[in-house]
Design an enzyme around this catalytic site. Structure first.
Site, PDB file in Angstrom:
ATOM      1  N   ASP A 109      43.685  35.607  37.306  1.00 65.04           N
ATOM      2  CA  ASP A 109      42.772  36.870  37.094  1.00 65.04           C
ATOM      3  C   ASP A 109      41.067  36.808  36.211  1.00 65.04           C
ATOM      4  OD1 ASP A 109      41.812  39.656  37.155  1.00 65.04           O
ATOM      5  OD2 ASP A 109      44.188  40.342  36.903  1.00 65.04           O
TER       6      ASP A 109
HETATM    7  C1  BGC Z   1      42.153  43.124  37.945  1.00 68.02           C
HETATM    8  C2  BGC Z   1      42.678  42.346  39.539  1.00 68.02           C
HETATM    9  C3  BGC Z   1      41.018  42.639  40.501  1.00 68.02           C
HETATM   10  C4  BGC Z   1      40.295  42.160  39.533  1.00 68.02           C
HETATM   11  C5  BGC Z   1      39.243  41.875  40.652  1.00 68.02           C
HETATM   12  C6  BGC Z   1      41.112  42.452  37.776  1.00 68.02           C
HETATM   13  O1  BGC Z   1      40.686  43.356  36.461  1.00 68.02           O
HETATM   14  O2  BGC Z   1      43.322  42.707  36.835  1.00 68.02           O
HETATM   15  O3  BGC Z   1      43.905  42.775  40.033  1.00 68.02           O
HETATM   16  O4  BGC Z   1      42.080  42.068  41.250  1.00 68.02           O
HETATM   17  O5  BGC Z   1      40.175  42.445  38.216  1.00 68.02           O
HETATM   18  O6  BGC Z   1      38.527  42.833  40.762  1.00 68.02           O
END
Ligand code: BGC
Length: 734
Positions: free
Chosen positions: A266
């Site tokens: 993530d």
């Molecule tokens: C989120 C993810 C997301 C990623 C990219 C993160 O803060 O938890 O679900 O895909 O950002 O935007």
């Protein structure tokens, strides 16, 4: 003659040179070779630097290919309800392109509420086409974290509280996306069941709860959906960050489940170089961005899996075998997507996508209460319909964090109703104001609440009926990333407003958009309630079709609504169980999540899991099985009759729950093991047939670390919801 020679010779030379180029074509470019051969060939041609360069981001959403070899970059994009607009290279700010306004599909809670895997396949195909058209390699979704408490800000992005339901819904979504040569990225692996302290909280739970409740949907995504990538979660599990958690990634995911795709971190979820290298992570994204709140502060070359990794490889600290495994996985993803021979071309904002979005929305809407057939509302029944509430006009695709969308269009409930009933019959008043939608920031409305209520009451008084359209929204502390909700109550003074509306006009029905359960202090006084989720671009059309009866509602709740917050299992154990003590969080309710808790502890929910009404009624026949005694490898064939006993056609999501009469461990009173959406014309009767694998009745034995089906008696029950069992039958497993 001489003239001809001038033409023939060069043409011959050209043909020969094309043949010789083809003959020399390296295996990785040859689409007729197997993917594994292409991978090995590409790997053998790459330098150490090129390999390391593939393992970390080069921009906010992309990572490097191998430019020298013509191997393309990997472009990811959120996910999961539509394909997010383009952002700047190294900022969270929008890029301002004009070709990236997408179709917004309903939220995944709505998809789960459809109880219809076919809808999920349609969803996956359509969003996959949009991602393909936009040249994305990876779509960052779907999400299958289990609904553990009604306060989790991101529940709306997931598929509810039941591992079986989530498993059946997630698989076709992935298959649909990947048919387009776009990788799905299942998230967030694992135990990311709250937003409070999501970057640091250390989750502690039994192996049994892990395997029975929190992992099955991920396992199905990997083994049946064959997901090509998966995203590690921000939180920790047993002391290790999940983006580099040895147990979750190396042991369970890659070794036990044989996952052959890419583990993507993530954004900003990587915190330790050695662990990032050795514990199963393949691609590091977003380091030094705290979720969605910080722009890039660390150069990409300084990512854990960039220069520090290269140096460690050169000094012999890290093994090249581990690096090769990461690169193989990334190459595999590329050969499955951008370098695959038969990658389709995709489609963007097509009429078919609108239709898919609308149908899913229509199938997911749940009718919770309908006294004296308040709904449907025939077109000419009322002269004056008051529509009150901000959610009738506010964008519900914007906000909420990474799932926020720039939609090509969004039909609001108000516009849907105006289109359906005519503008002369609809009168609108806002009633409450929630303030601006801002990520990670609460902007409290400055509008005078009482004057909004007074104006709404005046409108309500003069109307035949009132449709209150409220609920939560995508603001901070509502259904949104990075923070949980503060309470179960409806926000922005809506309960006060509803009370005032009911005084002015008792024909007030409540329609709620949310991805979470809310408290309903007014439940007894209102004639009708609809749970309308977040429905995307086609919200207003789906909404109006259901309200007018052009579509008979058939959605069922994918999670239980508690009467009060303390009735929720996790919350009932106090702070250490939710939201944790700031460092640790213990899942004290263990396997008793959702209806498993309500059932087993005999607590009556406000609305049970699997509940939803229809404009017609259904009569369930007695459940029967093809045999009385089964071995643990058998398939149990279940059947019963289902009759539409009303006057209109409709669909019913029938459910089969299983319980073990005497077990050596605590087992939930019952667990969902099969369901089916059955369409019946008015008065039609059908025999519904379902299959349950006897081995699906197993529990996870912590001590032996294995799934066990104990011999003995099991009860199978057909039901319209977790609280509405129609009949049961006893079988034996030998
Ligand atoms: C989120 C993810 C997301 C990623 C990219 C993160 O803060 O938890 O679900 O895909 O950002 O935007």
């Amino acid at each position: 003659m001489r003239k001809n020679q001038f033409i023939v010779v060069p043409v011959l030379l050209l043909v020969l040179s094309v043949i010789s180029v083809n003959a020399q074509k390296p295996a990785y470019l040859d689409v007729n070779q197997s993917i594994e051969k292409r991978i090995e060939n590409a790997l053998s041609l790459m330098t150490l630097e090129e390999k390391v360069a593939m393992c970390h981001a080069q921009s906010k959403f992309s990572s490097k290919g191998v430019p020298r070899l013509g191997i393309p970059e990997v472009w990811t994009d959120d996910g999961p309800h539509g394909v997010r607009e383009e952002l700047l290279w190294d900022k969270w700010s929008v890029a301002g392109w004009t070709n990236d306004s997408c179709t917004a599909f309903p939220a995944l809670t709505c998809l789960a509420a459809s109880f219809n895997p076919q809808m999920s396949l349609n969803y996956g195909k359509a969003i996959g086409e949009e991602a393909r058209y936009r040249n994305k390699t990876v779509l960052l979704g779907p999400g299958v974290n289990i609904y553990r408490t009604p306060l989790n800000g991101r529940n709306f992005e997931y598929m509810g509280e039941d591992p079986y339901l989530a498993s059946r819904i997630v698989v076709p979504y992935i298959q649909g996306v990947q048919q387009n040569g776009v990788a799905a990225c299942v998230k967030h692996f694992a135990l990311n069941n709250q937003e409070t302290e999501r970057m640091s909280i250390n989750v502690l739970l039994s192996d049994r709860a892990l395997y029975e409740i929190y992992l099955p949907a991920f396992k199905a995504a990997v083994q049946e959906g064959k997901a090509w990538s998966i995203m590690g979660s921000y939180n920790k599990f047993r002391g290790e960050n999940n983006c580099h958690n040895d147990l979750l990634l190396n042991k369970i995911l890659k070794n036990d489940w044989k996952f052959d795709g890419v583990v993507i971190s993530d954004w900003g979820g990587v915190h330790n170089g050695d662990q990032a290298v050795n514990n199963g992570l393949d691609l590091e994204m977003g380091t030094s961005t705290n979720g969605l709140t910080t722009d890039g502060t660390t150069p990409y070359s300084q990512y854990y899996l960039a220069t520090p990794y290269l140096q460690g490889l050169k000094s012999g600290k890290y093994s090249e075998t581990v690096l090769n495994d990461k690169v193989r996985r990334i190459l595999r993803l590329i050969f499955r997507t951008t370098m695959s021979a038969d990658r389709p071309f995709g489609k963007f904002v097509s009429p078919e996508h609108s239709e898919t979005a609308r149908k899913i929305a229509e199938e997911g809407i749940v009718l919770l209460k309908n006294d004296n057939q308040f709904f449907p509302i025939p077109i000419d029944k009322y002269k004056r319909i008051a529509v009150i509430g901000e959610n009738a006009i506010k964008s519900l695709v914007v906000g909420g964090g990474s799932s926020s969308l720039k939609a090509a269009y969004e039909v609001s409930p108000l516009n849907g109703l105006i289109k359906k009933y005519g503008k002369d019959h609809i009168v609108y008043s806002k009633g409450y104001d929630s303030g601006e939608t801002e990520y990670n920031e609460e902007i409290v409305s400055k509008v005078n609440a009482d004057s909004l209520i007074n104006a709404a009451v005046e409108v309500a008084k003069t109307a035949d009926i009132v449709l209150f359209v409220g609920g939560l929204n995508k603001n901070h502390f509502q259904d949104s990333e990075s923070a949980d909700r503060k309470s179960l109550d409806l926000p922005f003074g809506q309960d006060k407003l509803i009370a005032a509306l009911l005084k002015a006009n008792k024909n007030t029905a409540i329609i709620l958009s949310s991805g979470n359960a809310v408290a309903m202090p007014w439940i007894k006084e209102v004639p009708a309630i609809i749970q309308a989720w977040y429905l995307g671009s086609e919200a207003g059309n789906a909404f109006a079709n259901v309200l007018a009866g052009d579509v008979n509602p058939s959605g069922k709740l994918p999670f239980s609504f508690p009467k009060k917050l303390e009735d929720n299992a996790a919350i009932s154990f106090g702070q250490i169980s939710y939201p944790g003590d700031g460092v640790n969080e213990e899942y004290k309710e263990d396997i008793l999540v959702g209806y498993r808790w309500f059932d087993t502890k005999k607590i009556t929910p406000l609305f049970p899991f699997g509940f939803g009404l229809s404009y017609t009624t259904f009569e369930y026949g007695k459940i029967s099985t093809d045999k009385k005694v089964y071995s643990s490898d058998d398939l149990i064939k279940v059947s019963f009759s289902l009759k539409n006993t009303g006057k209109v056609d409709g669909s019913e999501a029938v459910q089969v729950y299983v319980s073990q009469t005497k077990a050596s461990v605590v087992r939930p009173l019952k667990e969902l093991k099969a369901f089916k959406k059955v369409f019946l014309k008015a008065a039609e009767i059908q025999t519904v047939e379902l299959e349950i694998k006897a081995k699906d009745m197993a529990f996870y034995n912590d001590k032996t670390q294995s799934w066990v089906v104990e011999a003995g008696e099991f009860i199978l029950r057909n039901a319209a919801s977790a609280a509405d069992v129609k009949s049961s039958i006893s079988i034996k497993i030998k």
